[in-house]
Design a protein around this motif. Structure first.
Motif, PDB file in Angstrom:
ATOM      1  N   UNK A   7       1.007  -1.200  -0.051  1.00 16.75           N
ATOM      2  CA  UNK A   7      -0.003   0.063  -0.090  1.00 16.75           C
ATOM      3  C   UNK A   7       0.908   1.297  -0.054  1.00 16.75           C
ATOM      4  N   UNK A   8       1.976   1.183   0.711  1.00 15.22           N
ATOM      5  CA  UNK A   8       2.615   2.766   0.895  1.00 15.22           C
ATOM      6  C   UNK A   8       3.361   2.916  -0.584  1.00 15.22           C
ATOM      7  N   UNK A   9       3.679   2.004  -1.216  1.00 14.12           N
ATOM      8  CA  UNK A   9       4.122   1.962  -2.667  1.00 14.12           C
ATOM      9  C   UNK A   9       3.132   2.680  -3.815  1.00 14.12           C
ATOM     10  N   UNK A  10       1.880   2.328  -3.184  1.00 11.89           N
ATOM     11  CA  UNK A  10       0.916   2.479  -4.234  1.00 11.89           C
ATOM     12  C   UNK A  10       0.032   3.878  -3.797  1.00 11.89           C
ATOM     13  N   UNK A  13       0.255   6.967  -6.159  1.00 12.69           N
ATOM     14  CA  UNK A  13      -0.367   6.781  -7.610  1.00 12.69           C
ATOM     15  C   UNK A  13      -1.676   6.840  -7.403  1.00 12.69           C
ATOM     16  N   UNK A  14      -2.215   6.435  -6.275  1.00 16.27           N
ATOM     17  CA  UNK A  14      -3.798   6.461  -5.808  1.00 16.27           C
ATOM     18  C   UNK A  14      -4.376   7.861  -5.792  1.00 16.27           C
ATOM     19  N   UNK A  30      -7.293  -5.882   5.706  1.00 11.44           N
ATOM     20  CA  UNK A  30      -8.109  -5.172   4.339  1.00 11.44           C
ATOM     21  C   UNK A  30      -8.782  -4.092   4.705  1.00 11.44           C
ATOM     22  N   UNK A  31      -9.526  -4.181   5.987  1.00 12.16           N
ATOM     23  CA  UNK A  31     -10.499  -3.139   6.385  1.00 12.16           C
ATOM     24  C   UNK A  31      -9.560  -1.724   6.802  1.00 12.16           C
ATOM     25  N   UNK A  32      -8.502  -2.056   7.406  1.00 15.87           N
ATOM     26  CA  UNK A  32      -7.531  -1.120   7.886  1.00 15.87           C
ATOM     27  C   UNK A  32      -6.836  -0.298   6.792  1.00 15.87           C
ATOM     28  N   UNK A  33      -6.471  -1.038   5.709  1.00 16.54           N
ATOM     29  CA  UNK A  33      -5.939  -0.482   4.305  1.00 16.54           C
ATOM     30  C   UNK A  33      -6.791   0.321   3.517  1.00 16.54           C
ATOM     31  N   UNK A  34      -8.088  -0.215   3.529  1.00 13.47           N
ATOM     32  CA  UNK A  34      -9.225   0.624   3.023  1.00 13.47           C
ATOM     33  C   UNK A  34      -9.189   2.125   3.757  1.00 13.47           C
ATOM     34  N   UNK A  35      -9.429   1.996   5.108  1.00 11.27           N
ATOM     35  CA  UNK A  35      -9.377   3.354   5.848  1.00 11.27           C
ATOM     36  C   UNK A  35      -8.138   4.025   5.842  1.00 11.27           C
ATOM     37  N   UNK A  36      -7.085   3.650   5.715  1.00 12.16           N
ATOM     38  CA  UNK A  36      -5.947   4.356   5.342  1.00 12.16           C
ATOM     39  C   UNK A  36      -5.949   4.919   4.138  1.00 12.16           C
ATOM     40  N   UNK A  37      -6.533   4.386   3.094  1.00 14.62           N
ATOM     41  CA  UNK A  37      -6.555   4.672   1.724  1.00 14.62           C
ATOM     42  C   UNK A  37      -7.653   6.080   1.826  1.00 14.62           C
ATOM     43  N   UNK A  38      -8.642   5.900   2.579  1.00  9.67           N
ATOM     44  CA  UNK A  38      -9.626   7.055   2.620  1.00  9.67           C
ATOM     45  C   UNK A  38      -8.940   8.302   3.370  1.00  9.67           C
ATOM     46  N   UNK A  39      -8.224   7.850   4.341  1.00  7.92           N
ATOM     47  CA  UNK A  39      -7.734   9.276   5.026  1.00  7.92           C
ATOM     48  C   UNK A  39      -6.723   9.948   4.347  1.00  7.92           C
ATOM     49  N   UNK A  40      -5.701   8.942   3.497  1.00  9.27           N
ATOM     50  CA  UNK A  40      -4.708   9.620   2.595  1.00  9.27           C
ATOM     51  C   UNK A  40      -5.112  10.352   1.490  1.00  9.27           C
ATOM     52  N   UNK A  45     -12.963   9.978  -4.073  1.00  5.78           N
ATOM     53  CA  UNK A  45     -14.051   9.211  -3.532  1.00  5.78           C
ATOM     54  C   UNK A  45     -13.573   7.673  -3.385  1.00  5.78           C
ATOM     55  N   UNK A  46     -13.571   7.025  -2.268  1.00  2.00           N
ATOM     56  CA  UNK A  46     -13.072   5.846  -2.227  1.00  2.00           C
ATOM     57  C   UNK A  46     -14.351   4.822  -1.746  1.00  2.00           C
ATOM     58  N   UNK A  47     -14.585   3.953  -2.558  1.00  3.44           N
ATOM     59  CA  UNK A  47     -15.728   3.164  -2.675  1.00  3.44           C
ATOM     60  C   UNK A  47     -14.910   1.557  -2.278  1.00  3.44           C
ATOM     61  N   UNK A  48     -15.427   1.005  -1.203  1.00  7.24           N
ATOM     62  CA  UNK A  48     -15.250  -0.263  -0.713  1.00  7.24           C
ATOM     63  C   UNK A  48     -16.143  -1.245  -1.171  1.00  7.24           C
TER      64      UNK A  48
END
Length: 86
Positions: A7-10, A13-14, A30-40, A45-48
Motif C-alpha cells: 500500500x505504501x508504494x501505491x 499513485x492512488x 483489508x479494512x485497515x488498508x481501506x481506511x488508510x486509503x480513505x484518510x490519505x 471518492x473511495x468506494x469499498x
C-alpha cells in the motif's frame, strides 16, 4: 495491490484518481488498508467494494464460489440425450 504490504508504494499513485474502488480482503488488515486509503486520499471518492463479497474471505474466494455455483446449475439443466428419434 496484491498485498496490503504494498500500500505504501501505491498510495501516491492512488492520489491521482478521482474515484478509487477497493477490492481488499474481508479481514482486519483489508479494512485497515481501506481506511488508510480513505484518510490519505481525502480528495478522492473511495468506494469499498468488499460489501459485495462480504460472506467470503476475499474477492477470489467469492469468484471461485460463484463459478462452482454456475457449474452446478449447468449440470442440473442438462438433460441426458435420448438418441435420435424419427
Amino acid at each position: 495491490l496484491n498485498s496490503v504490504s504494498n500500500l505504501s508504494k501505491a498510495i501516491d499513485k492512488l492520489k491521482a484518481y478521482k474515484e478509487i474502488y477497493t477490492y481488499l480482503d474481508n479481514d482486519a488488515s483489508g479494512k485497515k488498508a481501506t481506511e488508510q486509503i480513505k484518510a490519505t486520499c481525502a480528495d478522492s471518492i473511495v468506494k469499498d467494494q468488499s460489501v459485495y463479497y462480504a460472506n467470503h474471505k476475499d474477492l477470489n474466494d467469492y469468484l471461485v464460489a460463484s463459478k462452482q455455483v454456475q457449474k452446478e446449475k449447468q449440470q442440473v439443466q442438462r438433460k441426458p440425450s435420448r438418441g435420435l428419434r424419427m
